[in-house]
Design an enzyme around this catalytic site. Structure first.
Site, PDB file in Angstrom:
ATOM      1  N   ARG A 120     -38.149 -21.934   0.125  1.00  0.00           N
ATOM      2  CA  ARG A 120     -38.951 -21.958  -1.106  1.00  0.00           C
ATOM      3  C   ARG A 120     -39.863 -20.737  -1.265  1.00  0.00           C
ATOM      4  NH1 ARG A 120     -38.727 -27.447   0.452  1.00  0.00           N
ATOM      5  NH2 ARG A 120     -37.627 -28.718  -1.090  1.00  0.00           N
ATOM      6  N   LYS A 138     -39.184  -8.885 -10.572  1.00  0.00           N
ATOM      7  CA  LYS A 138     -37.963  -9.475 -11.129  1.00  0.00           C
ATOM      8  C   LYS A 138     -36.869  -9.420 -10.068  1.00  0.00           C
ATOM      9  CE  LYS A 138     -38.061  -8.812 -16.141  1.00  0.00           C
ATOM     10  NZ  LYS A 138     -37.369  -8.154 -17.252  1.00  0.00           N
ATOM     11  N   GLU A 173     -34.129   5.958 -16.582  1.00  0.00           N
ATOM     12  CA  GLU A 173     -35.296   5.072 -16.586  1.00  0.00           C
ATOM     13  C   GLU A 173     -36.591   5.869 -16.724  1.00  0.00           C
ATOM     14  OE1 GLU A 173     -35.455   1.877 -16.750  1.00  0.00           O
ATOM     15  OE2 GLU A 173     -33.511   1.102 -16.087  1.00  0.00           O
ATOM     16  N   LYS A 186     -45.133   1.370 -15.094  1.00  0.00           N
ATOM     17  CA  LYS A 186     -44.665   0.010 -14.831  1.00  0.00           C
ATOM     18  C   LYS A 186     -45.787  -0.857 -14.291  1.00  0.00           C
ATOM     19  CE  LYS A 186     -40.903  -2.847 -13.511  1.00  0.00           C
ATOM     20  NZ  LYS A 186     -39.446  -2.901 -13.301  1.00  0.00           N
ATOM     21  N   GLU A 209     -43.308 -11.567 -18.416  1.00  0.00           N
ATOM     22  CA  GLU A 209     -42.635 -11.099 -19.621  1.00  0.00           C
ATOM     23  C   GLU A 209     -42.818 -12.042 -20.806  1.00  0.00           C
ATOM     24  OE1 GLU A 209     -38.151  -9.950 -20.637  1.00  0.00           O
ATOM     25  OE2 GLU A 209     -38.916  -8.823 -18.921  1.00  0.00           O
ATOM     26  N   ARG A 224     -44.593  -6.863 -21.611  1.00  0.00           N
ATOM     27  CA  ARG A 224     -43.642  -6.427 -20.592  1.00  0.00           C
ATOM     28  C   ARG A 224     -42.229  -6.262 -21.140  1.00  0.00           C
ATOM     29  NH1 ARG A 224     -42.895  -8.532 -14.323  1.00  0.00           N
ATOM     30  NH2 ARG A 224     -40.992  -7.363 -13.922  1.00  0.00           N
ATOM     31  N   ASN A 265     -37.715  -3.296 -21.327  1.00  0.00           N
ATOM     32  CA  ASN A 265     -36.277  -3.488 -21.535  1.00  0.00           C
ATOM     33  C   ASN A 265     -35.715  -2.526 -22.577  1.00  0.00           C
ATOM     34  OD1 ASN A 265     -35.779  -5.769 -19.756  1.00  0.00           O
ATOM     35  ND2 ASN A 265     -37.072  -6.941 -21.155  1.00  0.00           N
ATOM     36  N   HIS A 317     -32.062  -1.600 -22.723  1.00  0.00           N
ATOM     37  CA  HIS A 317     -31.350  -2.532 -21.863  1.00  0.00           C
ATOM     38  C   HIS A 317     -30.566  -3.590 -22.636  1.00  0.00           C
ATOM     39  CE1 HIS A 317     -33.874  -0.576 -18.962  1.00  0.00           C
ATOM     40  NE2 HIS A 317     -33.442  -1.327 -17.969  1.00  0.00           N
ATOM     41  N   HIS A 367     -27.120  -3.639 -21.125  1.00  0.00           N
ATOM     42  CA  HIS A 367     -26.590  -4.741 -20.325  1.00  0.00           C
ATOM     43  C   HIS A 367     -25.249  -5.218 -20.871  1.00  0.00           C
ATOM     44  CE1 HIS A 367     -30.674  -6.093 -18.405  1.00  0.00           C
ATOM     45  NE2 HIS A 367     -30.170  -5.009 -17.861  1.00  0.00           N
ATOM     46  N   HIS A 381     -25.770   1.443 -14.268  1.00  0.00           N
ATOM     47  CA  HIS A 381     -26.894   0.907 -15.034  1.00  0.00           C
ATOM     48  C   HIS A 381     -27.621   1.986 -15.829  1.00  0.00           C
ATOM     49  CE1 HIS A 381     -30.204  -1.695 -16.119  1.00  0.00           C
ATOM     50  NE2 HIS A 381     -31.059  -0.847 -15.577  1.00  0.00           N
TER      51      HIS A 381
END
Length: 382
Positions: free
Chosen positions: A131, A153, A195, A239, A249, A253, A257, A260, A264, A277
């Site tokens: 956990r 993330k 990026e 960042k 997010e 935030r 993206n 992206h 993606h 990527h």
């Protein structure tokens, strides 16, 4: 051990604050920094699982393990195949198997030694083992250094979409050693530059202008130490600033993206093999920039985004020798369908991150399929 010059950037997240340390040669200090006397991030004597891929582990695994062992940690390792196609639940199970075999406890930790794929998977494995146990990010690609290693993330891909399975799990430390970029393939270096350009567009006008002033951005050997340090410092600070304001997010935030959404979709539709990527994000930024021009939205920030700004962005992307055209082997209809599976979809509407000016961005769901289709068709011809 001699003193080491480093830059430290604090990510101020309540209850989960941590440092990003940028230090040439810092890999050899991994153990001592984790075992910091008086305030250790991970108590010496605990078990530490290093997760890497074969190429990175051969280059840097021994140094990382030696540093950890000499600091008093019990170290084991898990080597996973390289590549986005292995970013799956099956790989997480392999990490968990090694954790079980070595009896990792809640006081243990995992260290991600590799690029963004290794970082995402190790973070998710740590978030879900017992956990949640500690994770440390040691990125070895430029893309991971400026993006994937920070912000918490973590996750893996679903066969129908990228990063659909995951959790937020903040690292105890992000250790960036720029010297490891000396062994990074040139294509992967360029992917990271995508990026960096993103941060310039959405947050940091001075960074954007510094990149414009650079003679070359396409090859690590042609980038000065000063420029590389600027790229790392500004990107990591951007960042950290954004994540500190919005951990999960729920608001600002989402601007991280930028590029992206379409990016993606391109990655997914090309099987995570044809286009990496950073290349996909580069194409996605071109698309987003053209959508902003085509919509001619009322500016929500100071400044404006017009065709001139879009061309400046495209010129930077081309300077890094990154693609600006959509792949010819995927259909516009397939991209539009893939967009509907994006994590940012709310109430059935695709949310796009668009530039308001160079240095600012915003999120909108007011982009119709027809507008996206027109821009995608136009971007085929660039």
């Amino acid at each position: 051990m001699t003193a080491l010059t480093k830059t430290t950037i604090r990510v101020n997240i309540p209850q989960d604050a941590y440092d990003i340390r940028i230090a040439p040669g810092g890999l050899d200090y991994l153990g001592p920094w984790l075992a910091a006397e008086g305030n250790p991030l991970i108590k010496p004597g605990q078990k530490v699982l290093v997760v890497s891929n074969p190429v990175v582990f051969e280059l840097y695994g021994e140094r990382a393990i030696t540093s950890l062992t000499q600091a008093g940690y019990q170290v084991c390792h898990c080597i996973l195949p390289a590549g986005e196609s292995y970013k799956t639940l099956a790989s997480i199970e392999k990490i968990h198997d090694v954790a079980y075999e070595n009896r990792l406890e809640r006081s243990s930790a995992m260290v991600a030694l590799g690029g963004g794929v290794i970082g995402d998977m190790t973070g998710f494995a740590a978030a879900t083992w017992l956990r949640g146990i500690a994770v440390v990010q040691v990125p070895t690609s430029l893309l991971a250094m400026v993006d994937a290693s920070m912000g918490g993330k973590t996750g893996v891909n679903h066969p129908r979409g990228k990063n659909l399975i995951g959790a937020f799990h903040q690292p105890k430390l992000v250790l960036i050693d720029p010297k490891v970029l000396e062994t990074l393939p040139v294509r992967e270096f360029r992917a990271g530059v995508a990026e960096v350009i993103k941060y310039g567009v959405i947050w940091d006008l001075p960074l954007f202008e510094r990149l414009e002033a650079a003679e070359r951005l396409d090859d690590f050997t042609q980038v000065s130490h000063e420029l590389l340090q600027t790229m790392l410092n500004h990107s990591c600070q951007a960042k950290a600033d954004v994540v500190s304001q919005d951990v999960r997010e729920a608001g600002i935030r989402a601007i991280l993206n930028y590029g992206h959404t379409v990016g993606h979709a391109i990655e997914s539709l090309t099987g995570y093999s044809e286009i990496n990527h950073g290349e996909a994000v580069a194409i996605g930024m071109v698309v987003a920039g053209e959508i902003a021009v085509a919509l001619n939205l009322e500016p929500v920030t100071d400044g404006t985004w017009d065709e001139s700004a879009a061309q400046r962005q495209k010129a930077l992307i081309e300077k890094a020798q990154l693609p600006t055209r959509l792949p010819t082997d995927i259909s516009i209809d397939d991209i539009l369908r893939a967009l509907k599976s994006d994590k940012k979809v709310q109430s059935g509407r695709v949310r796009f991150v668009l530039p308001g000016s160079i240095g600012t961005a915003f999120v909108t769901d007011q982009v119709s399929n027809e507008s996206v289709r027109r821009v995608l068709n136009a971007c085929r011809a660039f």
